[in-house]
Design an enzyme around this catalytic site. Structure first.
Site, short mmCIF file in Angstrom:
data_model
loop_
_atom_site.label_atom_id
_atom_site.label_comp_id
_atom_site.label_asym_id
_atom_site.label_seq_id
_atom_site.Cartn_x
_atom_site.Cartn_y
_atom_site.Cartn_z
N LYS A 1 98.72 -7.85 -23.84
CA LYS A 1 98.52 -8.52 -22.54
C LYS A 1 98.73 -7.51 -21.43
O LYS A 1 99.42 -6.50 -21.61
CB LYS A 1 99.46 -9.72 -22.36
CG LYS A 1 100.97 -9.38 -22.31
CD LYS A 1 101.51 -9.00 -20.96
CE LYS A 1 102.98 -8.56 -21.05
NZ LYS A 1 103.49 -7.80 -19.95
N ASP B 1 107.67 -13.47 -23.94
CA ASP B 1 106.22 -13.23 -23.86
C ASP B 1 105.47 -13.85 -25.04
O ASP B 1 104.23 -13.86 -25.05
CB ASP B 1 105.92 -11.73 -23.86
CG ASP B 1 106.15 -11.09 -22.49
OD1 ASP B 1 106.21 -11.84 -21.50
OD2 ASP B 1 106.28 -9.86 -22.43
P1 ATP Z 1 107.02 -6.45 -23.18
O1 ATP Z 1 105.74 -6.13 -22.47
O2 ATP Z 1 107.02 -7.84 -23.80
O3 ATP Z 1 108.25 -6.14 -22.37
P2 ATP Z 1 106.92 -3.99 -24.57
O4 ATP Z 1 105.45 -3.68 -24.72
O5 ATP Z 1 107.60 -3.32 -23.44
O6 ATP Z 1 107.08 -5.55 -24.46
P3 ATP Z 1 107.26 -3.84 -27.42
O7 ATP Z 1 106.24 -2.84 -27.77
O8 ATP Z 1 106.93 -5.28 -27.63
O9 ATP Z 1 107.69 -3.63 -25.88
O10 ATP Z 1 108.59 -3.44 -28.23
C1 ATP Z 1 109.86 -3.61 -27.76
C2 ATP Z 1 110.91 -3.36 -28.84
O11 ATP Z 1 110.71 -4.25 -29.93
C3 ATP Z 1 110.92 -1.96 -29.40
O12 ATP Z 1 112.24 -1.49 -29.28
C4 ATP Z 1 110.56 -2.11 -30.87
O13 ATP Z 1 111.33 -1.26 -31.71
C5 ATP Z 1 110.90 -3.56 -31.18
N1 ATP Z 1 109.96 -4.16 -32.16
C6 ATP Z 1 110.29 -5.00 -33.16
N2 ATP Z 1 109.21 -5.40 -33.83
C7 ATP Z 1 108.15 -4.83 -33.27
C8 ATP Z 1 106.76 -4.87 -33.52
N3 ATP Z 1 106.23 -5.59 -34.51
N4 ATP Z 1 105.94 -4.15 -32.71
C9 ATP Z 1 106.46 -3.44 -31.67
N5 ATP Z 1 107.77 -3.36 -31.40
C10 ATP Z 1 108.62 -4.04 -32.17
#
Ligand code: ATP
Length: 283
Positions: free
Chosen positions: A8, A134
């Site tokens: 997203k 989210d």
């Molecule tokens: P958001 O936009 O919802 O804040 P983000 O893009 O900043 O999310 P993500 O990539 O969703 O962050 O990952 C955040 C944390 O979740 C990381 O520390 C990662 O190690 C952990 N994590 C656990 N499972 C997963 C997964 N399937 N894919 C990505 N990260 C994961």
């Protein structure tokens, strides 16, 4: 079962107030995009389900958001066994693109189909709230206004067809630190959320693009802010109708009406950055 899990972007991100419980009330126009992970969900080989991905640093067990979603589904629906989840990551991690939440949402959808539980998207989104704020949006997809912590969703008119360039610079930004730096009473610049919603209703892509903003951009450390602004400037210079940071960053995206301009922007940004993607709105 094989599924894709869409990332997203935040067309807008505004912080309305700090709540008594320490969380913030947000107001965000969210858009699902075709940049996606691929998941394969199968009945578990062993007694406990595993999550494996092609990124060695992601957690594999019950700390993986995909496994958390499977557990939340079993608990809420009272149905379904352990599952193994294999994830091909294409969505950059810790990027403000909700990659982990997208994987969690895809597992909820898979479990719903595999078990024949027949839960509605709204029912699955409710289960998703337990996994992350989210996740409900990632279950519903499309274009939506997200309020509260992000879990209160109102579907919006679709973003008109366009080309979206996403660039993730090679650093991560701590979400709690960003929230810590925001003083809600001192936010100077806010997105025009009502204007974006009206432009969506009117099918006016340029109107959406020029009203986008993310209030976190104002509280970035100076050197991070400079880099985010450079990427935004490069996108605009290449013909983007508007550009903004997504979520708590550091990903920056631009909306284009011309495919050629979007491709040029990708080529230019790839001279400096590895994580540059050309995608489109996902419905
Ligand atoms: P958001 O936009 O919802 O804040 P983000 O893009 O900043 O999310 P993500 O990539 O969703 O962050 O990952 C955040 C944390 O979740 C990381 O520390 C990662 O190690 C952990 N994590 C656990 N499972 C997963 C997964 N399937 N894919 C990505 N990260 C994961």
């Amino acid at each position: 079962m094989e599924l894709s899990a869409n990332a997203k972007i935040n067309l807008t991100l505004d912080i309305l107030r700090r709540r008594e419980d320490g969380y913030h009330d947000l107001q965000m126009v969210m858009q699902a995009v075709t940049l996606a992970d691929t998941l394969t969900v199968t009945p578990a080989q062993g007694a406990e389900g595993q999550a494996v991905s092609d990124l060695h640093f992601l957690p594999t067990g019950d700390k993986n958001l995909a496994q958390m979603a499977a557990a939340a589904f079993r608990e809420a629906a009272g149905l379904g066994g352990e599952v193994d989840v294999s994830i091909q990551k294409h969505i950059p991690v810790c990027a403000g693109l909700a990659g982990g939440s997208a994987d969690a949402a895809a597992v909820l959808i898979a479990m719903n189909r595999l078990t024949g539980a027949g839960l509605s998207p709204a029912g699955l989104a409710k289960i998703g709230e337990r996994v992350g704020s989210d996740v409900p949006f990632c279950v519903l997809g499309g274009t939506a206004l997200a309020e509260g912590r992000g879990e209160l969703l109102t579907p919006l008119s679709s973003l008109p067809p366009c080309h979206i360039v996403i660039c993730k610079p090679p650093f991560s930004i701590s979400t709690p630190q960003l929230f810590g730096r925001v003083n809600v009473r001192k936010i100077v610049r806010r997105p025009d959320t009502a204007g974006v919603i009206a432009a969506l209703d009117a099918g006016d892509l340029a109107g959406v693009a020029r009203r986008m903003y993310n209030v976190f951009e104002d509280v970035l450390e100076r050197r991070r802010s400079a880099e985010i602004n450079e990427i935004k400037a490069a996108l605009i210079d290449c013909g983007a109708l508007g550009a903004s940071m997504s979520g708590s960053g550091p990903s920056v995206f631009g909306l284009f009406d011309s495919r050629d301009s979007a491709q040029n922007a990708c080529a230019r940004l790839r001279e400096t950055y590895r994580d540059v993607f050309l995608c489109a709105p996902a419905r």
